[in-house]
Write an enzyme that holds these catalytic residues in place. Sequence first.
Site, PDB file in Angstrom:
ATOM      1  N   LYS A  94       0.840  -1.198   0.000  1.00 38.95           N
ATOM      2  CA  LYS A  94       0.000   0.000   0.000  1.00 38.95           C
ATOM      3  C   LYS A  94       0.875   1.248   0.000  1.00 38.95           C
ATOM      4  O   LYS A  94       1.916   1.297   0.644  1.00 38.95           O
ATOM      5  CB  LYS A  94      -0.930  -0.001   1.210  1.00 38.95           C
ATOM      6  CG  LYS A  94      -2.037  -1.053   1.061  1.00 38.95           C
ATOM      7  CD  LYS A  94      -3.032  -0.996   2.186  1.00 38.95           C
ATOM      8  CE  LYS A  94      -3.937   0.183   2.133  1.00 38.95           C
ATOM      9  NZ  LYS A  94      -5.097   0.049   1.237  1.00 38.95           N
ATOM     10  N   GLU A 138       6.581  -9.671   4.293  1.00 38.40           N
ATOM     11  CA  GLU A 138       7.889  -9.140   4.683  1.00 38.40           C
ATOM     12  C   GLU A 138       7.832  -7.628   4.594  1.00 38.40           C
ATOM     13  O   GLU A 138       7.438  -7.075   3.570  1.00 38.40           O
ATOM     14  CB  GLU A 138       8.984  -9.684   3.770  1.00 38.40           C
ATOM     15  CG  GLU A 138      10.392  -9.358   4.251  1.00 38.40           C
ATOM     16  CD  GLU A 138      11.018  -8.190   3.517  1.00 38.40           C
ATOM     17  OE1 GLU A 138      11.849  -7.497   4.127  1.00 38.40           O
ATOM     18  OE2 GLU A 138      10.677  -7.955   2.347  1.00 38.40           O
ATOM     19  N   TYR A 148       0.494 -25.255  -8.059  1.00 36.45           N
ATOM     20  CA  TYR A 148       1.324 -25.280  -6.848  1.00 36.45           C
ATOM     21  C   TYR A 148       1.020 -26.537  -6.032  1.00 36.45           C
ATOM     22  O   TYR A 148       1.921 -27.184  -5.524  1.00 36.45           O
ATOM     23  CB  TYR A 148       1.062 -24.013  -6.025  1.00 36.45           C
ATOM     24  CG  TYR A 148       2.092 -23.778  -4.954  1.00 36.45           C
ATOM     25  CD1 TYR A 148       3.301 -23.160  -5.256  1.00 36.45           C
ATOM     26  CD2 TYR A 148       1.871 -24.162  -3.639  1.00 36.45           C
ATOM     27  CE1 TYR A 148       4.256 -22.939  -4.279  1.00 36.45           C
ATOM     28  CE2 TYR A 148       2.814 -23.944  -2.662  1.00 36.45           C
ATOM     29  CZ  TYR A 148       4.009 -23.331  -2.985  1.00 36.45           C
ATOM     30  OH  TYR A 148       4.954 -23.118  -2.001  1.00 36.45           O
ATOM     31  N   THR A 180       2.679 -15.106   4.167  1.00 32.37           N
ATOM     32  CA  THR A 180       3.754 -14.522   4.964  1.00 32.37           C
ATOM     33  C   THR A 180       4.150 -13.201   4.314  1.00 32.37           C
ATOM     34  O   THR A 180       4.395 -13.136   3.113  1.00 32.37           O
ATOM     35  CB  THR A 180       4.958 -15.470   5.065  1.00 32.37           C
ATOM     36  OG1 THR A 180       4.554 -16.646   5.792  1.00 32.37           O
ATOM     37  CG2 THR A 180       6.122 -14.822   5.796  1.00 32.37           C
ATOM     38  N   GLN A 210      -2.201  -4.928  -1.363  1.00 34.14           N
ATOM     39  CA  GLN A 210      -3.358  -5.271  -2.188  1.00 34.14           C
ATOM     40  C   GLN A 210      -3.039  -6.490  -3.044  1.00 34.14           C
ATOM     41  O   GLN A 210      -1.977  -6.567  -3.654  1.00 34.14           O
ATOM     42  CB  GLN A 210      -3.761  -4.115  -3.097  1.00 34.14           C
ATOM     43  CG  GLN A 210      -5.028  -4.432  -3.888  1.00 34.14           C
ATOM     44  CD  GLN A 210      -5.503  -3.262  -4.711  1.00 34.14           C
ATOM     45  OE1 GLN A 210      -5.057  -3.072  -5.826  1.00 34.14           O
ATOM     46  NE2 GLN A 210      -6.414  -2.486  -4.140  1.00 34.14           N
ATOM     47  N   GLN A 220       0.350 -23.189   4.724  1.00 34.44           N
ATOM     48  CA  GLN A 220       0.992 -22.537   5.875  1.00 34.44           C
ATOM     49  C   GLN A 220      -0.037 -21.736   6.659  1.00 34.44           C
ATOM     50  O   GLN A 220      -0.927 -21.124   6.093  1.00 34.44           O
ATOM     51  CB  GLN A 220       2.164 -21.665   5.432  1.00 34.44           C
ATOM     52  CG  GLN A 220       1.802 -20.468   4.596  1.00 34.44           C
ATOM     53  CD  GLN A 220       3.024 -19.750   4.028  1.00 34.44           C
ATOM     54  OE1 GLN A 220       4.119 -20.298   3.946  1.00 34.44           O
ATOM     55  NE2 GLN A 220       2.837 -18.508   3.634  1.00 34.44           N
TER      56      GLN A 220
END
Length: 188
Positions: free
Chosen positions: A111, A137, A170, A135, A156, A180
């Site tokens: 953002k 970062e 995947y 996850t 976003q 996860q």
Amino acid sequence: MSIKSDKWIRYMAQAHGIIEPFEPRQIREANNARIISYGTSSYGYDIRCSNEFKIFTNINSAVVDPKNFDASSFVDVQSDVCIIPPNSFALARTVEYFRIPRSVLTICLGKSTYARCGIIVNITPLEPEWEGHVTLEFSNTTPLPAKVYANEGVAQVVFFESDELCETSYRDRSGKYQGQTGVTLPKA
């Protein structure tokens, strides 16, 4: 491949559970206070970070090695605000759990509210048939401590749908981050 609208996002979240919990509109206020917005936007979904953070610290003089990451390089914090040290980073996870359809790929962008403060949010694409908490970062590029707010918007997610299904998703290739549920460290 086309970008998907708010109507598609609402339908897929409500009928197929691709985002849980899901907010069908933009939320800009909580408890009579302005917040960094989250929820459905015109062509994306603004995600929130949870109150679980892993703040990087080099107390062990470690070398950062993505193939052999030392988990003791992080301090675990549970709070409504994460203070990231200068020129450091922190990991968090989304409040939302995602289930990406086989025909869809998402791109996640930080953002502008955070970017304009020198806080960069990095998230890799959510691939076809990936599911889990994302996850996050956060890099503090400034020489000062920086705040990240839990349960408010941080990035976003933009959804793209292909005109044909991929041969291998995947899930098909048993991706190492499939399913996860917490802040997940690097896996080689």
